[in-house]
Design an enzyme around this catalytic site. Structure first.
Site, PDB file in Angstrom:
ATOM      1  N   SER A  40       0.817  -1.217   0.000  1.00  0.00           N
ATOM      2  CA  SER A  40       0.000   0.000   0.000  1.00  0.00           C
ATOM      3  C   SER A  40       0.850   1.267   0.000  1.00  0.00           C
ATOM      4  CB  SER A  40      -0.914   0.023   1.230  1.00  0.00           C
ATOM      5  OG  SER A  40      -1.796  -1.067   1.207  1.00  0.00           O
ATOM      6  N   GLU A  91       2.330   0.207  15.316  1.00  0.00           N
ATOM      7  CA  GLU A  91       2.784   1.515  14.863  1.00  0.00           C
ATOM      8  C   GLU A  91       3.489   2.307  15.960  1.00  0.00           C
ATOM      9  OE1 GLU A  91      -0.333   0.370  14.567  1.00  0.00           O
ATOM     10  OE2 GLU A  91      -0.478  -0.071  12.432  1.00  0.00           O
ATOM     11  N   HIS A 103      -3.215   6.955   2.035  1.00  0.00           N
ATOM     12  CA  HIS A 103      -4.653   6.715   2.156  1.00  0.00           C
ATOM     13  C   HIS A 103      -5.328   7.774   3.026  1.00  0.00           C
ATOM     14  CE1 HIS A 103      -3.180   3.091   0.407  1.00  0.00           C
ATOM     15  NE2 HIS A 103      -4.341   2.466   0.409  1.00  0.00           N
ATOM     16  N   ASP A 126     -13.282   1.945   2.013  1.00  0.00           N
ATOM     17  CA  ASP A 126     -12.976   1.467   3.369  1.00  0.00           C
ATOM     18  C   ASP A 126     -13.708   2.267   4.445  1.00  0.00           C
ATOM     19  OD1 ASP A 126     -11.462  -0.647   2.603  1.00  0.00           O
ATOM     20  OD2 ASP A 126      -9.519   0.275   3.008  1.00  0.00           O
ATOM     21  N   ARG A 154      -4.577   7.568  -1.873  1.00  0.00           N
ATOM     22  CA  ARG A 154      -4.696   6.222  -2.431  1.00  0.00           C
ATOM     23  C   ARG A 154      -4.949   6.194  -3.942  1.00  0.00           C
ATOM     24  NH1 ARG A 154      -9.539   2.959  -2.801  1.00  0.00           N
ATOM     25  NH2 ARG A 154      -8.961   0.828  -3.323  1.00  0.00           N
TER      26      ARG A 154
END
Lengths: 281, 317
Positions: free
Chosen positions: B40, B61, B112, B120, B170
């Site tokens: 991604s 993260e 994104h 999403d 994205r």
């Protein structure tokens, strides 16, 4: 080699510094600071290979140290000053306006010896692992040390780091836990029990040792053993049994003095138990 | 000036991946970290070319940000990368203490971002990140507008010492920034020259702003389109200079109005040159599932909305 008698002398003075520093500003964290004094004295004056007169952020070719439980800053500042990172006279600026000795350690003011801010708990192990990985990339075989509170282990990020350290085979780190069983709201066991901590670290893939954090011979022996176990594909952690507030009778073994400074009378009482060995700042 | 051609359609995150691969060749201090989103974030080529400098962090993260801070302390230039929601709000405290306050040379790269994430839905449509990041002292915040500018921004971030937040999107979007257009962190780009209204746009809203400029021209209104790629430090000089000429301004961004670029521009103009102002952005609401185009239309982030806002603000002068 610094003798244990000599280390004891230094630790005494460091404990005096801690009491005097927190008393002067009526704030700060004496409990954990006193409890980790013997370990930090041994680490800086005997165990680590480092150059106090020539501090560099990168610490290439040197052992480096990360303090994750940043609230025990008075201890770290005293150790750094007594070890030659900066002048001991600066200890009197602790927690005051325009000082490099912030309530919790910070890099912004450029105090030699500090590599990252800490205070918000749970972050130091990740940073220590990052530094250890960078040392590997640089073919630097020195060791990264870190110190953590036991209450701090309730933070999720610690266990993210624990997984990562083992899965990445970061074997040039020696972490130590101040296993005093106390946190702000009371005994760790009551607040949020850590359970079988040794089994947990072992299950996470870390070489797990234990030591008495108030016996210099055991500290030195265990640190030597820990060093000998680096480079074997696993990170190393030491569960260090300590008493919060060690060295001052009324502070010892209770969470009451985690983040509270003694008043004039109690400070005097504490200092009477801690002879001035190297000269007050 | 004033004519921009769409050369291609590409996602800005691919500009990041391409630039990372390129700069890693000349600078062996660059390291990449990713939290289980290598594809991604378009880091696959980098990871393949420099496996020893790529660190898969897994879905953790907070730890990734801390590891990056430690690596930076040791002299590396880490690029921890993930989705915008995981690289900002989820780890705000780690970024605040270990990276921003500690002034670490870490480049937080997120993709994104915004509504254009699409299907999403709101959990992943981060619309508050620019606000959170611009509030952090020491942090430089960059929101590039197309593939080419993302490549430029990534390279510039590597050259710049200090923490940087870089934001990508994205879907494939028009590629229109000329490759020879200069890029400097903190310097706005005047894309069109105009006298009647200033349009200040960032990220995915820059191309619609250029389209709006064309449509306004047909109505006899000349718009000056300014691209703010660096949200912080903000090029206040360029903004004030333009508005002193046009006396009114529209801002456009794929971000929450609260805390966004528009708010920074309003702050600047309130202090220096108050002028009628309209703001295009998301107004205190979460997003939802849908196609990127549908979402941009529903939430009022199109060239048409910019034209309407420009006409409105022009008549308020």
């Amino acid at each position: 080699m610094t003798s244990t008698t000599e280390l004891q002398k230094i630790a005494n003075q460091v404990r005096r510094d801690i009491i005097r520093m927190v008393h002067a500003v009526n704030s700060g964290h004496p409990g954990g600071s006193l409890g980790c004094t013997d370990f930090m004295t041994a680490l800086y004056f005997e165990v680590m290979d480092h150059d106090p007169s020539n501090f560099s952020m990168e610490g290439k070719g040197e052992d480096v140290f990360y303090l994750s439980n940043g609230h025990i800053s008075p201890l770290w500042y005293s150790i750094l000053a007594r070890n030659g990172y900066f002048d001991i006279s600066e200890l009197k600026t602790f927690r005051k306006l325009n000082s490099r000795l912030q309530g919790h350690p910070a890099t912004e003011e450029g105090l030699p010896g500090i590599r990252i801010a800490s205070g918000s708990l749970g972050q130091g192990m990740s940073a220590a692992l990052g530094h250890a990985l960078a040392k590997k990339l640089d073919s630097d075989n020195k060791i990264v040390y870190s110190l953590h509170g036991d209450g701090e282990l309730q933070e999720g990020q610690i266990w993210e780091a624990a997984l990562f350290g083992a899965s990445r085979k970061i074997d040039n780190i020696i972490a130590t836990v101040d296993y005093n069983g106390q946190q702000i709201d009371g005994p760790v066991q009551k607040v949020n029990d850590l359970g079988d901590l040794k089994a947990k670290w072992e299950a996470f893939g870390w070489i797990t040792l234990e030591m008495n954090g108030h016996a210099f011979d055991d500290i030195l022996k265990t640190m030597e053993k820990a060093k000998s176990m680096t480079g074997q594909g696993k990170p190393v952690i030491i569960l260090m049994h300590t008493d919060m507030g060690h060295g001052v009778d009324y502070m010892q073994g209770t969470h009451e003095w985690h983040g509270k400074a003694p008043d004039d009378e109690l400070a005097q009482k504490a200092l009477e138990q801690l002879p001035e060995t190297l000269g007050d700042y | 000036m004033n004519t921009y051609k769409v050369r291609d359609h590409k996602d800005t995150r691919s500009g990041y991946g391409a630039a990372l691969l390129e700069i890693a060749k000349d600078n062996d201090q660059i390291v990449g970290l990713c939290a289980d989103l290598t594809g991604s974030l378009k880091m696959g080529d980098f990871a393949k070319a420099y496996p020893e400098r790529f660190f898969q962090s897994g879905i953790s993260e907070a730890n990734m940000m801390g590891v990056a801070a430690g690596m930076a302390t040791a002299g590396k230039i880490p690029f921890p990368s993930t989705f915008a929601n995981f690289g900002s709000g989820r780890v705000y405290d780690q970024i605040r203490q270990s990276i921003a306050y500690s002034n670490k040379n870490v480049k937080i790269c997120v993709s994104h971002a915004g509504l254009t994430l699409g299907e999403d839905g709101a959990t992943h449509q981060m619309l508050e990140d620019l606000g959170m990041m611009k509030m952090l002292p020491n942090m430089t915040v960059i929101n590039p507008c197309d593939y080419t500018q993302t490549m430029q921004a990534t390279k510039a971030a590597a050259e710049h010492y200090g923490p940087v937040y870089l934001r990508f999107g994205r879907p494939k979007m028009p590629v229109f920034i000329p490759e020879d257009m200069p890029f400097k962190i903190g310097e706005a780009i005047k894309l069109t020259q105009g006298n009647d209204v200033t349009i200040i746009a960032t990220g995915h809203l820059v191309w619609p702003a250029i389209q709006a400029e064309q449509r306004l021209k047909e109505k006899g209104i000349s718009a000056e389109v300014i691209n703010i790629h660096t949200i912080k430090p903000l090029d206040t000089k360029a903004i004030v200079e333009s508005v002193k000429k046009t006396h009114c301004v529209v801002t456009a961004e794929e971000h929450m109005l609260n805390g966004g670029l528009g708010e920074s521009v309003a702050h600047t103009l309130a202090k220096n040159y108050p002028a009628p102002m309209e703001m295009i952005g998301v107004d205190d609401t979460f997003g939802e599932s849908g196609k990127p185009d549908e979402l941009m239309e529903k939430y009022g982030l199109t060239d048409k909305n910019i034209v309407e806002a420009a006409l409105k603000v022009f008549h308020r002068k």
